[in-house]
Design a protein around this motif. Structure first.
Motif, PDB file in Angstrom:
ATOM      1  N   CYS A 161       0.849  -1.184   0.000  1.00 15.68           N
ATOM      2  CA  CYS A 161       0.000   0.000   0.000  1.00 15.68           C
ATOM      3  C   CYS A 161       0.890   1.241   0.000  1.00 15.68           C
ATOM      4  O   CYS A 161       1.824   1.345   0.800  1.00 15.68           O
ATOM      5  CB  CYS A 161      -0.883  -0.018   1.246  1.00 15.68           C
ATOM      6  SG  CYS A 161      -1.832   1.487   1.506  1.00 15.68           S
ATOM      7  N   LEU A 185      -1.024  -5.562   0.217  1.00 17.00           N
ATOM      8  CA  LEU A 185      -2.374  -5.397  -0.329  1.00 17.00           C
ATOM      9  C   LEU A 185      -3.042  -6.766  -0.362  1.00 17.00           C
ATOM     10  O   LEU A 185      -2.916  -7.517  -1.322  1.00 17.00           O
ATOM     11  CB  LEU A 185      -2.304  -4.782  -1.733  1.00 17.00           C
ATOM     12  CG  LEU A 185      -1.704  -3.396  -1.803  1.00 17.00           C
ATOM     13  CD1 LEU A 185      -1.487  -2.980  -3.248  1.00 17.00           C
ATOM     14  CD2 LEU A 185      -2.593  -2.391  -1.087  1.00 17.00           C
ATOM     15  N   VAL A 197      -6.501  -3.070  -1.427  1.00 16.10           N
ATOM     16  CA  VAL A 197      -6.293  -2.292  -0.204  1.00 16.10           C
ATOM     17  C   VAL A 197      -5.568  -3.141   0.829  1.00 16.10           C
ATOM     18  O   VAL A 197      -5.600  -4.379   0.785  1.00 16.10           O
ATOM     19  CB  VAL A 197      -7.629  -1.770   0.386  1.00 16.10           C
ATOM     20  CG1 VAL A 197      -8.315  -0.802  -0.555  1.00 16.10           C
ATOM     21  CG2 VAL A 197      -8.553  -2.910   0.747  1.00 16.10           C
ATOM     22  N   CYS A 198      -4.952  -2.454   1.783  1.00 20.29           N
ATOM     23  CA  CYS A 198      -4.317  -3.147   2.907  1.00 20.29           C
ATOM     24  C   CYS A 198      -5.325  -3.241   4.052  1.00 20.29           C
ATOM     25  O   CYS A 198      -6.431  -2.690   3.980  1.00 20.29           O
ATOM     26  CB  CYS A 198      -3.047  -2.419   3.340  1.00 20.29           C
ATOM     27  SG  CYS A 198      -3.331  -0.846   4.182  1.00 20.29           S
ATOM     28  N   CYS A 225      -6.270   0.264   5.363  1.00 24.10           N
ATOM     29  CA  CYS A 225      -7.222   0.959   4.485  1.00 24.10           C
ATOM     30  C   CYS A 225      -8.641   0.431   4.669  1.00 24.10           C
ATOM     31  O   CYS A 225      -9.606   1.193   4.583  1.00 24.10           O
ATOM     32  CB  CYS A 225      -6.818   0.786   3.023  1.00 24.10           C
ATOM     33  SG  CYS A 225      -5.413   1.779   2.501  1.00 24.10           S
TER      34      CYS A 225
END
Length: 108
Positions: A60, A67, A78-79, A82
């Motif tokens: 990310c 991710l 997204v991680c 996130c």
């Protein structure tokens, strides 16, 4: 700033130890160190050594985390950090590997 090799080459061609910019003569036998340039090089090498090897999991850009999830609403990887952010509040997620398989199926 000049690299040591270029400055030494310049000194060799000129026959004197003068600055290529201001022409001031140096009393030192070797070029002075540029601490700014040295620190920049060290920072670059440190950053490069901390990057994951090619072919490993993508990170990310905001959190430098792997991710691992795919946001179905925003259609982006997204991680885990996130996932809990305001931007992705109440969104649906699936594992990245699952999203890849779904996309491959759609392309068939």
């Amino acid at each position: 700033s000049f690299c040591k090799a270029c400055l030494e080459q310049h000194w060799g061609q000129k026959g004197s130890q003068e600055c290529p910019v201001c022409r001031r003569r140096s009393s030192k036998d070797s070029p002075p160190l540029s601490l700014v340039l040295k620190n920049l090089c060290e920072s670059f090498l440190k950053d490069r050594s901390q990057r994951p090897p090619a072919g490993s999991a993508a990170l990310c850009s905001l959190h430098r985390e792997a991710l691992k999830l795919f946001c179905l609403e925003d259609q982006e990887s997204v991680c885990l950090v996130c996932q809990t952010s305001r931007k992705h509040k109440n969104h649906e997620f699936c594992p990245t590997e699952e999203a890849v398989l779904d996309c491959k199926e759609e392309l068939k």
